[in-house]
Design an enzyme around this catalytic site. Structure first.
Site, mmCIF file in Angstrom:
data_model
loop_
_atom_site.group_PDB
_atom_site.id
_atom_site.type_symbol
_atom_site.label_atom_id
_atom_site.label_comp_id
_atom_site.label_asym_id
_atom_site.label_seq_id
_atom_site.Cartn_x
_atom_site.Cartn_y
_atom_site.Cartn_z
ATOM 1 N N ASN A 24 0.687 -1.271 -0.076
ATOM 2 C CA ASN A 24 0.011 -0.129 -0.114
ATOM 3 C C ASN A 24 0.838 1.327 0.020
ATOM 4 O O ASN A 24 0.301 2.432 -0.066
ATOM 5 C CB ASN A 24 -0.907 -0.113 1.149
ATOM 6 N N LYS A 25 2.136 1.204 0.365
ATOM 7 C CA LYS A 25 2.960 2.198 0.411
ATOM 8 C C LYS A 25 4.456 2.086 0.100
ATOM 9 O O LYS A 25 4.747 0.665 0.011
ATOM 10 C CB LYS A 25 2.760 3.155 1.721
ATOM 11 N N ARG A 47 -2.275 -5.258 4.526
ATOM 12 C CA ARG A 47 -3.199 -5.827 5.722
ATOM 13 C C ARG A 47 -4.286 -4.791 5.772
ATOM 14 O O ARG A 47 -5.320 -5.435 6.369
ATOM 15 C CB ARG A 47 -2.318 -5.822 6.964
ATOM 16 N N TYR A 235 15.289 -6.908 14.195
ATOM 17 C CA TYR A 235 15.139 -6.616 12.496
ATOM 18 C C TYR A 235 16.589 -7.433 11.798
ATOM 19 O O TYR A 235 16.336 -7.893 10.800
ATOM 20 C CB TYR A 235 15.271 -4.957 12.286
HETATM 21 N N1 LIG Z 1 13.601 1.807 3.466
HETATM 22 C C1 LIG Z 1 14.719 1.232 3.599
HETATM 23 O O1 LIG Z 1 15.652 2.024 3.504
HETATM 24 C C2 LIG Z 1 14.673 -0.215 3.595
HETATM 25 C C3 LIG Z 1 16.130 -0.688 3.800
HETATM 26 C C4 LIG Z 1 16.210 -2.257 3.764
HETATM 27 C C5 LIG Z 1 15.122 -3.140 3.646
HETATM 28 N N2 LIG Z 1 13.855 -2.350 3.642
HETATM 29 C C6 LIG Z 1 12.779 -3.466 3.492
HETATM 30 O O2 LIG Z 1 12.006 -2.971 2.332
HETATM 31 C C7 LIG Z 1 10.683 -3.454 2.646
HETATM 32 C C8 LIG Z 1 9.706 -2.471 2.425
HETATM 33 O O3 LIG Z 1 9.751 -1.487 3.442
HETATM 34 P P1 LIG Z 1 9.368 0.226 3.127
HETATM 35 O O4 LIG Z 1 10.954 0.991 3.419
HETATM 36 O O5 LIG Z 1 8.873 0.320 1.853
HETATM 37 O O6 LIG Z 1 8.730 0.413 4.526
HETATM 38 P P2 LIG Z 1 7.277 0.958 4.682
HETATM 39 O O7 LIG Z 1 7.063 2.114 3.805
HETATM 40 O O8 LIG Z 1 7.029 1.132 5.846
HETATM 41 O O9 LIG Z 1 6.151 -0.144 3.971
HETATM 42 C C9 LIG Z 1 6.270 -1.635 4.756
HETATM 43 C C10 LIG Z 1 5.009 -2.017 4.215
HETATM 44 O O10 LIG Z 1 4.812 -3.162 4.949
HETATM 45 C C11 LIG Z 1 3.580 -3.662 5.302
HETATM 46 N N3 LIG Z 1 3.344 -4.311 6.316
HETATM 47 C C12 LIG Z 1 3.859 -4.258 7.758
HETATM 48 N N4 LIG Z 1 3.367 -5.366 8.478
HETATM 49 C C13 LIG Z 1 2.705 -6.057 7.603
HETATM 50 C C14 LIG Z 1 1.775 -7.295 7.837
HETATM 51 N N5 LIG Z 1 1.724 -8.011 9.092
HETATM 52 N N6 LIG Z 1 1.067 -7.732 6.841
HETATM 53 C C15 LIG Z 1 1.096 -7.033 5.725
HETATM 54 N N7 LIG Z 1 1.854 -5.890 5.504
HETATM 55 C C16 LIG Z 1 2.654 -5.582 6.611
HETATM 56 C C17 LIG Z 1 2.919 -2.213 5.665
HETATM 57 O O11 LIG Z 1 1.637 -2.011 5.917
HETATM 58 P P3 LIG Z 1 1.238 -0.754 6.940
HETATM 59 O O12 LIG Z 1 1.014 0.539 6.155
HETATM 60 O O13 LIG Z 1 -0.418 -1.251 7.316
HETATM 61 O O14 LIG Z 1 1.861 -0.448 8.102
HETATM 62 C C18 LIG Z 1 3.804 -1.418 4.619
HETATM 63 O O15 LIG Z 1 2.839 -1.648 3.336
HETATM 64 C C19 LIG Z 1 10.603 -3.865 4.182
HETATM 65 O O16 LIG Z 1 10.725 -5.566 4.026
HETATM 66 C C20 LIG Z 1 11.799 -3.603 4.536
HETATM 67 O O17 LIG Z 1 12.425 -4.146 5.664
HETATM 68 C C21 LIG Z 1 13.834 -0.979 3.475
#
Ligand SMILES: NC(=O)c1ccc[n+]([C@@H]2O[C@H](COP(=O)([O-])OP(=O)(O)OC[C@H]3O[C@@H](n4cnc5c(N)ncnc54)[C@H](OP(=O)(O)O)[C@@H]3O)[C@@H](O)[C@H]2O)c1
Length: 310
Positions: A24-25, A47, A235
């Site tokens: 969703n984001k 979710r 994490y």
């Molecule tokens: N951003 C970075 O610098 C970075 C670096 C390394 C790895 N990552 C990885 O990249 C991935 C995406 O992260 P992002 O940076 O895009 O962060 P984000 O914007 O916070 O997105 C996280 C997503 O995961 C969803 N989520 C959390 N718990 C969930 C559940 N139980 N069931 C289904 N969806 C769930 C969130 O939904 P809600 O909106 O409902 O909370 C949101 O859509 C993650 O796996 C993260 O660990 C990111």
């Protein structure tokens, strides 16, 4: 929204079906956008139903009509089961699974973190570990949720969808969105490092055992003493375990292309917007792995679009 694969294909793309979790984001949303732009029919999952439908609507308004919504909480087996039924009745097969949903697993004093004004190099290298201890708190409950989302959640969703992924004609692509926090060199405990890195003897049971050991040590206040990473402890181990699981899965399913990827340090909610890259850049690695050509790597770890050491 109705899926019409025929009308959404680009000239050289056969009809493919993909699922992206936590879309969703952030990076997940952008991955959906990029996959759909290339003619893939994508199930955008989230979710929260309202947030997921809003995301699909915004893509629809931008002209992407080949994206459908389905609710998915990766921590909820009933929700996973419901998605499985949807895939079975609507598509019967699946070509791409991007396990993207993730949480940081810590409680953060965001104002305090911003006030520290940590530069990206210290943040990424781990130099900032001691500085952030006052503003980032690892609670046991958050650690459990983190592991249940980032590690067990991926296993839960992947296992449930494997029957459909196995039907993909040229080998399904599974992309596990990991993190540079997963890298083995960041784990101080040599035994854990070796166990997680020894692909010949790695099993799911062994990985689960390490996760359980971590939680026991956290409960007993032994993280530092027993050599767990102190920077985002849950994490870090959730993503190291995810990488290990990726390798085990790749060995079990040699006809598929199963890889994990650090997307880069991206400006999203998960890092309280300390990241420096755009989501468009962060999606490049996962999208590249979703479109790996036949004969490409499997059981590998990528730092963005580059093959890297576990
Ligand atoms: N951003 C970075 O610098 C970075 C670096 C390394 C790895 N990552 C990885 O990249 C991935 C995406 O992260 P992002 O940076 O895009 O962060 P984000 O914007 O916070 O997105 C996280 C997503 O995961 C969803 N989520 C959390 N718990 C969930 C559940 N139980 N069931 C289904 N969806 C769930 C969130 O939904 P809600 O909106 O409902 O909370 C949101 O859509 C993650 O796996 C993260 O660990 C990111």
């Amino acid at each position: 929204m109705e899926v019409n694969c025929e009308t959404t294909l680009t000239a050289n793309m056969s009809c493919k079906y993909a699922i992206v979790t936590g879309a969703n984001k952030g990076i997940g949303f952008e991955v959906v956008r990029q996959l759909a732009s290339k003619g893939v029919t994508v199930i955008l999952t989230a979710r929260n139903e309202m947030r997921g439908i809003a995301a699909v609507s915004s893509l629809f308004e931008s002209g992407l009509t080949n994206v459908v919504f389905h609710q998915l909480d990766v921590c909820d087996p009933a929700s996973v089961e419901c998605l499985v039924k949807f895939v079975k009745t609507q598509f019967g097969t699946l070509d791409i699974l991007v396990n993207n949903a993730g949480v940081s697993g810590v409680v953060v004093n965001e104002e305090g973190l911003r006030a520290l004004n940590i530069d990206p190099v210290s943040w990424l290298s781990g130099e900032a570990t001691n500085i952030v201890q006052g503003v980032i708190q690892q609670t046991y409950r958050n650690a459990e949720v983190c592991l249940d989302t980032n590690y067990y959640g991926v296993k839960r969703v992947t296992e449930a969808l494997l029957p459909f992924l196995r039907l993909s004609p040229s080998g399904a692509r599974i992309v596990n969105v990991s993190s540079l926090r997963s890298e083995l060199k960041r784990i101080p405990n040599e035994e854990t490092r070796k166990e997680l890195g020894r692909i010949e003897s790695l099993t799911e049971a062994k990985i689960d055992g390490i996760v359980e050991w971590f939680l026991r040590d956290l409960k007993q206040g032994k993280l530092e003493a027993n050599g767990w990473s102190i920077m985002l402890p849950a994490y870090s181990i959730s993503k190291a375990s995810l990488n290990a699981y990726t390798r085990v899965l790749a060995k079990t399913y040699p006809k598929m292309y199963i890889n994990c990827v650090h997307p880069g340090y991206v400006n999203t909610d998960i890092n309280w917007h300390t990241g420096t890259m755009l989501v468009k850049e962060g999606a490049r690695g996962p999208v590249m792995l979703a479109f790996l050509p036949d004969g490409g790597p499997s059981g590998s770890y990528f730092d963005q679009t580059n093959l890297a050491e576990f």
